[in-house]
Design an enzyme around this catalytic site. Structure first.
Site, short mmCIF file in Angstrom:
data_model
loop_
_atom_site.label_atom_id
_atom_site.label_comp_id
_atom_site.label_asym_id
_atom_site.label_seq_id
_atom_site.Cartn_x
_atom_site.Cartn_y
_atom_site.Cartn_z
N SER A 8 61.35 43.96 27.48
CA SER A 8 61.19 45.16 26.65
C SER A 8 62.50 45.87 26.34
O SER A 8 62.55 46.70 25.44
CB SER A 8 60.23 46.14 27.32
OG SER A 8 60.79 46.67 28.50
N LYS A 38 63.25 52.18 30.67
CA LYS A 38 63.28 52.33 29.22
C LYS A 38 64.47 53.24 28.86
O LYS A 38 65.16 53.79 29.71
CB LYS A 38 61.99 52.99 28.70
CG LYS A 38 60.70 52.30 29.11
CD LYS A 38 60.47 50.99 28.39
CE LYS A 38 59.14 50.37 28.80
NZ LYS A 38 58.94 49.03 28.20
#
Length: 288
Positions: A52, A129
């Site tokens: 990701s 993230k």
């Protein structure tokens, strides 16, 4: 007299053995205690399990998370998950009994663009993230492009990111490619761009075409919360998705674990112990 001395020595032997075992157990206890304190207060090891955050972070990157960057909360406590033996202890199991105050102790504000490890608000699993939205920000995706507070974030083409279409990491998942799956070993291509936030932080993002999160409504970040996105925009479950067992939603400040600053080493194989698969160009690689 000699017989009496031998008897005494035999009688003392079990005591010496038990003493050695006790000393070993004490050594292990203190070593684990020191390691636990070090991990709770300073740095936490983290191994990248998914794609990701490509191409900023690759599957198999190993790094240490700086817990001193944002101060401390219950999320700073260690978690231990070993699926093979059914062990699942999270931060609340270790520190949930402590009277943590609201917010963070010795806290400081993260900066927009930081790569952050945080505790998933629902599952408690550690995620990594990029911080995109601060409290009060308005975040939106329009046609695959990031908008902040009503303005498009500058985006410049930066070529392509190419990797072989092969199973990656311990989960053995293949990468996502522009145009869909490929045959094993064929090039898997993503379009690469440089995104620059209002504070000047620049980093690369990947795009493989249209996805469900390329167009969203406006997310207004609540006070005491943050908005996170993965750099691999079409292959990231992040704050663009409602908070659930998968979606992240807005992340409370107390769920921040720390900032990721540098990759220590990286393994392209199924295990970080497979040293013959280590990526030599990612030793001490800085995280932009």
């Amino acid at each position: 007299m000699a017989w009496g001395r031998r008897t005494a020595e035999v009688e003392q032997a079990p005591k010496t053995f038990l003493g050695s075992v006790w000393e070993t157990l004490k050594t292990i206890f203190w070593a684990l205690l020191i390691a636990g304190i070090f991990r709770t207060l300073f740095f936490q090891p983290f191994w990248i399990p998914s794609g990701s955050m490509k191409d900023t972070l690759l599957i198999g990157d190993f790094l240490f998370v700086n817990k001193m960057a944002y101060g401390y909360s219950y999320a700073s406590c260690p978690s231990i998950r070993i699926a093979a033996i059914g062990l699942d202890l999270d931060q609340e199991d270790f520190c949930g009994w402590l009277p943590w105050p609201e917010g963070r102790v010795l806290g400081s504000e993260p900066e927009r663009g930081d790569v952050v490890v945080f505790r998933h608000p629902v599952t408690g699993v550690d995620f990594i993230k990029r911080l995109i939205g601060l409290p009060g920000d308005r975040v939106q995706m329009r046609d695959g492009r990031l908008w902040l507070n009503g303005e498009p974030v500058p985006l410049e083409p930066a070529g392509e990111f190419v990797e072989p279409y092969l199973p990656q990491g311990p989960q053995g998942l293949p990468p996502s490619c522009r145009g869909g799956p490929r045959r094993p070993g064929e090039p898997c291509i993503s379009d690469r761009y440089i995104e620059t936030l209002p504070n000047g932080r620049s980093y690369s993002v990947l795009d493989i075409g249209r996805s469900v999160a390329d167009d969203t409504g406006v997310f207004t970040v609540p006070e005491g919360h943050y908005f996170f996105m993965g750099d691999n925009r079409d292959n990231s479950t992040d704050s663009r998705f409602p908070q659930s067992a998968r979606g992240v939603g807005f992340v409370p400040a107390e769920d921040l674990v720390g900032r990721a600053d540098r990759v220590m080493f990286s393994s392209a194989g199924r295990s970080m112990l497979a040293f013959w698969t280590w990526r030599g160009d990612r030793f001490f690689h800085p995280i932009r």
